[in-house]
Structures are given as C-alpha cells and as structure tokens.
Design a protein around this motif. Structure first.
Motif, PDB file in Angstrom:
ATOM      1  N   THR A 194       0.782  -1.091   0.116  1.00  0.00           N
ATOM      2  CA  THR A 194       0.033   0.002  -0.045  1.00  0.00           C
ATOM      3  C   THR A 194       0.821   1.202  -0.203  1.00  0.00           C
ATOM      4  N   ALA A 195       0.191   2.583  -0.470  1.00  0.00           N
ATOM      5  CA  ALA A 195       1.050   3.548  -0.353  1.00  0.00           C
ATOM      6  C   ALA A 195       1.247   3.954   1.092  1.00  0.00           C
ATOM      7  N   ALA A 196       0.749   3.483   2.182  1.00  0.00           N
ATOM      8  CA  ALA A 196       1.049   4.046   3.363  1.00  0.00           C
ATOM      9  C   ALA A 196       2.274   3.076   4.057  1.00  0.00           C
ATOM     10  N   HIS A 197       2.482   1.953   3.509  1.00  0.00           N
ATOM     11  CA  HIS A 197       3.683   1.269   3.749  1.00  0.00           C
ATOM     12  C   HIS A 197       4.809   1.981   3.114  1.00  0.00           C
ATOM     13  N   VAL A 198       4.632   2.555   1.775  1.00  0.00           N
ATOM     14  CA  VAL A 198       5.863   3.001   1.367  1.00  0.00           C
ATOM     15  C   VAL A 198       6.061   4.430   2.078  1.00  0.00           C
ATOM     16  N   GLN A 199       5.164   5.173   2.599  1.00  0.00           N
ATOM     17  CA  GLN A 199       5.345   6.492   3.297  1.00  0.00           C
ATOM     18  C   GLN A 199       6.088   5.925   4.664  1.00  0.00           C
ATOM     19  N   SER A 200       5.657   4.758   5.140  1.00  0.00           N
ATOM     20  CA  SER A 200       6.339   4.575   6.550  1.00  0.00           C
ATOM     21  C   SER A 200       7.889   4.370   6.331  1.00  0.00           C
ATOM     22  N   ASP A 201       8.049   3.840   5.398  1.00  0.00           N
ATOM     23  CA  ASP A 201       9.413   3.562   5.128  1.00  0.00           C
ATOM     24  C   ASP A 201      10.365   4.754   4.552  1.00  0.00           C
ATOM     25  N   LEU A 202       9.841   5.441   3.593  1.00  0.00           N
ATOM     26  CA  LEU A 202      10.555   6.270   2.677  1.00  0.00           C
ATOM     27  C   LEU A 202      10.052   7.844   2.675  1.00  0.00           C
ATOM     28  N   ALA A 203       9.212   8.044   3.448  1.00  0.00           N
ATOM     29  CA  ALA A 203       8.745   9.611   3.725  1.00  0.00           C
ATOM     30  C   ALA A 203      10.163  10.433   4.110  1.00  0.00           C
ATOM     31  N   GLY A 204      10.214  11.686   3.378  1.00  0.00           N
ATOM     32  CA  GLY A 204      11.321  12.300   3.613  1.00  0.00           C
ATOM     33  C   GLY A 204      12.472  11.841   2.701  1.00  0.00           C
ATOM     34  N   ARG A 205      12.626  10.795   1.889  1.00  0.00           N
ATOM     35  CA  ARG A 205      13.670  10.287   1.346  1.00  0.00           C
ATOM     36  C   ARG A 205      13.625  10.121  -0.053  1.00  0.00           C
ATOM     37  N   ILE A 206      12.143  10.331  -0.722  1.00  0.00           N
ATOM     38  CA  ILE A 206      11.802  10.273  -2.081  1.00  0.00           C
ATOM     39  C   ILE A 206      10.874  11.440  -2.392  1.00  0.00           C
ATOM     40  N   ASP A 207      10.635  11.838  -3.577  1.00  0.00           N
ATOM     41  CA  ASP A 207       9.956  13.040  -4.111  1.00  0.00           C
ATOM     42  C   ASP A 207       8.467  12.844  -4.259  1.00  0.00           C
ATOM     43  N   LEU A 208       8.303  11.526  -4.494  1.00  0.00           N
ATOM     44  CA  LEU A 208       6.712  11.586  -4.784  1.00  0.00           C
ATOM     45  C   LEU A 208       6.335  10.306  -4.490  1.00  0.00           C
ATOM     46  N   ILE A 209       5.053   9.969  -4.091  1.00  0.00           N
ATOM     47  CA  ILE A 209       4.324   8.693  -3.924  1.00  0.00           C
ATOM     48  C   ILE A 209       3.272   8.708  -4.603  1.00  0.00           C
ATOM     49  N   VAL A 210       2.859   7.753  -5.721  1.00  0.00           N
ATOM     50  CA  VAL A 210       1.334   7.802  -6.243  1.00  0.00           C
ATOM     51  C   VAL A 210       0.682   6.829  -5.756  1.00  0.00           C
ATOM     52  N   ASP A 211      -0.609   7.140  -5.109  1.00  0.00           N
ATOM     53  CA  ASP A 211      -1.205   6.182  -4.311  1.00  0.00           C
ATOM     54  C   ASP A 211      -2.254   5.627  -5.152  1.00  0.00           C
ATOM     55  N   GLY A 212      -2.066   4.403  -5.465  1.00  0.00           N
ATOM     56  CA  GLY A 212      -3.287   3.799  -6.533  1.00  0.00           C
ATOM     57  C   GLY A 212      -3.849   2.753  -5.695  1.00  0.00           C
ATOM     58  N   GLY A 213      -4.011   2.593  -4.395  1.00  0.00           N
ATOM     59  CA  GLY A 213      -4.809   1.568  -3.517  1.00  0.00           C
ATOM     60  C   GLY A 213      -3.700   0.368  -3.314  1.00  0.00           C
ATOM     61  N   PRO A 214      -4.343  -0.704  -2.613  1.00  0.00           N
ATOM     62  CA  PRO A 214      -3.481  -1.758  -2.404  1.00  0.00           C
ATOM     63  C   PRO A 214      -3.330  -2.490  -3.522  1.00  0.00           C
ATOM     64  N   VAL A 215      -2.360  -3.164  -3.940  1.00  0.00           N
ATOM     65  CA  VAL A 215      -1.866  -4.101  -4.929  1.00  0.00           C
ATOM     66  C   VAL A 215      -2.706  -5.156  -5.061  1.00  0.00           C
ATOM     67  N   GLU A 216      -2.848  -5.738  -6.285  1.00  0.00           N
ATOM     68  CA  GLU A 216      -3.345  -7.026  -6.378  1.00  0.00           C
ATOM     69  C   GLU A 216      -2.688  -8.244  -6.014  1.00  0.00           C
ATOM     70  N   VAL A 217      -1.401  -8.519  -6.611  1.00  0.00           N
ATOM     71  CA  VAL A 217      -0.756  -9.838  -6.413  1.00  0.00           C
ATOM     72  C   VAL A 217      -0.288  -9.953  -4.829  1.00  0.00           C
ATOM     73  N   GLY A 218       0.517  -8.929  -4.624  1.00  0.00           N
ATOM     74  CA  GLY A 218       1.069  -9.065  -3.143  1.00  0.00           C
ATOM     75  C   GLY A 218       2.377  -9.408  -2.948  1.00  0.00           C
TER      76      GLY A 218
END
Ligand code: TXA
Ligand code: MG
Length: 328
Positions: free
Chosen positions: A156-180
C-alpha cells in the motif's frame, strides 16, 4: 543522504502521472503501484538518479535493479531475446514475470543499475498506473520494491510512506496492490532457471517452456549469488518468526492460514488470517501487510501456520522462510 526531502503524495490520476513523469525526467524518485508490490522508480539511464535510489533505500549497490518498460519492443532495445525468452514475454507480459537476459549492445541502462553484470532484469508491469507512468516518461524505469532495504515489500502507499517519507520526491497512491508478492524472476540462460519464485506460479511458466525450470545454484561461479538480492534474510520483520507452527506459544502472535484453529490461539497477542478459506492468491495479497501489522504488536514472536506449496504458495513460503532467518 537526502532525508528531509518533502515527499508529495498524490492519488493516482492524470495529474499524478504527469507529475511522476516530470520527477523521473528531473532525476528524482517516484514510488508507484505495480500489480505485484509498490516500486521505487528512477530514470534507468541516469546514474546519479540511481545512486540516489540506492541511498534512499539503504540498498547495497551490488544488488542490481529491474528495468521496467512499457512493451516488448522497448525491452528489445535493452536486452537480447532468444526463442525461449520471446515465448515467455509473449505469454506473460504485461504481468508479474521478470526475465534476466543478456544486455543489448547499446543498452542505454546505466551500469550502476545492473551492478556491472552482463545481464539485465526486465519486466513489463500490468498495473494501469505503472503503464501510464512508463508511457508518459517514455524510457526505461528501474524500480526495486519501495521499502527500506531489508524490510518487507510495500503493498500500500501507506507502507511506502512509513519507510521512505522524507527520502523520495513523490508517492503515487493507487490503492492496495493485487498480487502482493514480487514478480517471478526467470534467468533465460541455456537452461532456464527460476531465480526467484513470485507472483507468476512456476507451473504456468513450465507449461509455456515445455520443460521444468532449473533451481539456481546457491552461488554463481564467482561466488556471487545469481539473484544477488535473494540474501537469506531479505524480507525481515523485526519480530522473530517461527514457521510451521502447530500451536501458539506464550506471548506469540499468530499468522494463520485456512479455516482450522490451532492450540493456544485464544491467548495469542494478535491473530491475522492470510486466507480463512485457504485461497493462496488471497494469502499472497495479504502476506506483507499482515507481517508489517503483526510486527508492531510487541509480540515475543510470530507463529506462522503451514502454507501449502502449490501455485503462489511457493513464493509465499520463500518469503516466509527469509522472514524467519535468525539475525542479530
Ligand atoms: O515485482 C517486482 O519485481 C517488484 C516491482 C516493483 O516490479 N520489484 C522488485 O525489485 O521486486 P527488487 O529490486 O526488490 O528485486 C529485484 C531482484 C533482486 O533480487 C535482484 O538481485 C534481482 O532482481 N536481479 C536484478 N537484476 C538481476 C540480474 N541481472 N541477474 C540476476 N538477478 C537480478
Ligand atoms: Mg525488494
């Protein structure tokens, strides 16, 4: 380290796709959804951008990246396809399959992305947002999973945010992924090799090849692992993970699978069930999110019920085994 960057988060859509293409063209880092897991993209031809990507993830630079392209024609500009590789690409792209192929002569991908190897990993993702971004940017995009190196991959985009906020420019939130789980990686060598089980089951690939996939040797000739990122404890929660659990021990959380209860479940610190009805596709989609969720419950350990090995079960068991490796 570029900690302190302002990380923008945009909902998937035209504006987000345009912003993503702009950031990539400027040498920046964009996290975006693919059908497998969220990826962290950089311009594959820009060595400085790739250096920032390794830094942002805390990833060792000897671990090469997958180049993502929009279609097989774009893939042919960066790698050489033999008959087997062409058959796999035709059958499964776009989709959760990565092919490791010899680099094309004029391969435009920066050497840093392939860690100096003569081969390159390529995939054509199926997710509409990933495809729109690749089309808008117009060139190959290297994208490892968008997590800190060593953490489980983000679904999910929230997982990305918790790991990488402040380290990358942009997160595009497309909801939870399908395969996983991440893409299946096949090395298209004289004998095709399963380098990483993943979102495309082995059996589907073997049917197209008309032969079984070989297992990778533990190490390549030069002592380097063949899929260098498949280090033993790559997908690691902080909490100790105990596999094939037939009961829950004192202070443990339970990662369950299927309809059956196990002894001690009522005293478990927390319980999450990958798929109550025992569906492996559903279990794969839930795996990394549930590992992250159980990891922050302060349990003494995470007991994991057995998961069958067919279909996506091979990839699930591979990630669980890595999560369970002892470490300091
Ligand atoms: O589903 C996926 O594949 C996701 C999404 C974002 O596309 N990406 C992903 O990338 O899982 P990453 O970087 O987390 O894993 C790529 C794996 C690593 O284990 C790396 O060592 C291996 O691919 N790899 C890359 N290039 C290789 C090569 N030339 N030969 C062998 N293995 C390679
Ligand atoms: Mg990864």
């Amino acid at each position: 380290m570029n900690v302190g960057l302002k990380t923008q988060i945009l909902p998937a859509g035209e504006a987000a796709v345009a912003a993503a293409a702009r950031v990539l063209a400027a040498g920046g880092l964009v996290a975006f959804p693919t059908e497998t897991v969220y990826g962290l993209g950089a311009d594959a031809t820009n060595a400085a951008a790739i250096a920032h990507l390794y830094q942002a993830k805390g990833r060792p630079a000897f671990n090469p990246l997958i180049a993502h392209v929009g279609d097989i024609d774009a893939a042919r500009r960066i790698a050489r396809f033999d008959a087997q590789a062409s058959a796999l690409a035709k059958a499964f792209w776009p989709g959760p399959l990565t092919l490791v192929l010899p680099k094309a002569k004029d391969c435009p991908v920066a050497d840093l992305a392939t860690a100096g190897l003569e081969t390159i990993a390529i995939r054509v993702p199926a997710h509409a947002v990933a495809r729109d971004i690749l089309r808008a940017f117009g060139g190959p995009v290297v994208a490892p999973s968008a997590n800190l190196s060593g953490h489980v991959s983000p679904t999910t985009a929230a997982h990305v945010q918790s790991d990488l906020a402040g380290r990358i420019d942009l997160i595009v939130d497309g909801g939870p992924v399908e395969v996983g789980v991440e893409s299946t990686i096949v090395g298209c060598f004289a004998e095709p090799v399963l380098l990483r089980p993943g979102g495309l089951p082995r059996g589907d690939i073997e049917r197209v090849l008309g032969r079984p996939l070989a297992q990778p040797p533990a190490d390549g000739d030069d002592g380097q692992p063949l899929a260098p990122g498949m280090l033993a404890s790559h997908y690691a929660p902080r909490t100790r993970v105990r596999l094939d659990a037939g009961s829950v021990e004192d202070g443990e959380a339970l990662l369950a699978f299927g309809p059956d209860a196990v002894a001690g479940v009522d005293a478990a610190t927390a319980v999450m069930n990958l798929s109550v009805r025992g569906d492996l596709d559903e279990a794969a989609a839930n795996l990394f999110g549930y590992l992250r969720a159980l990891d922050v419950r302060g349990a003494r350990g995470i007991a994991v019920m057995p998961v069958p090995h067919h279909g996506l079960g091979e990839a699930i068991n591979d990630r669980l085994r890595r999560a369970a490796v002892e470490r300091d």
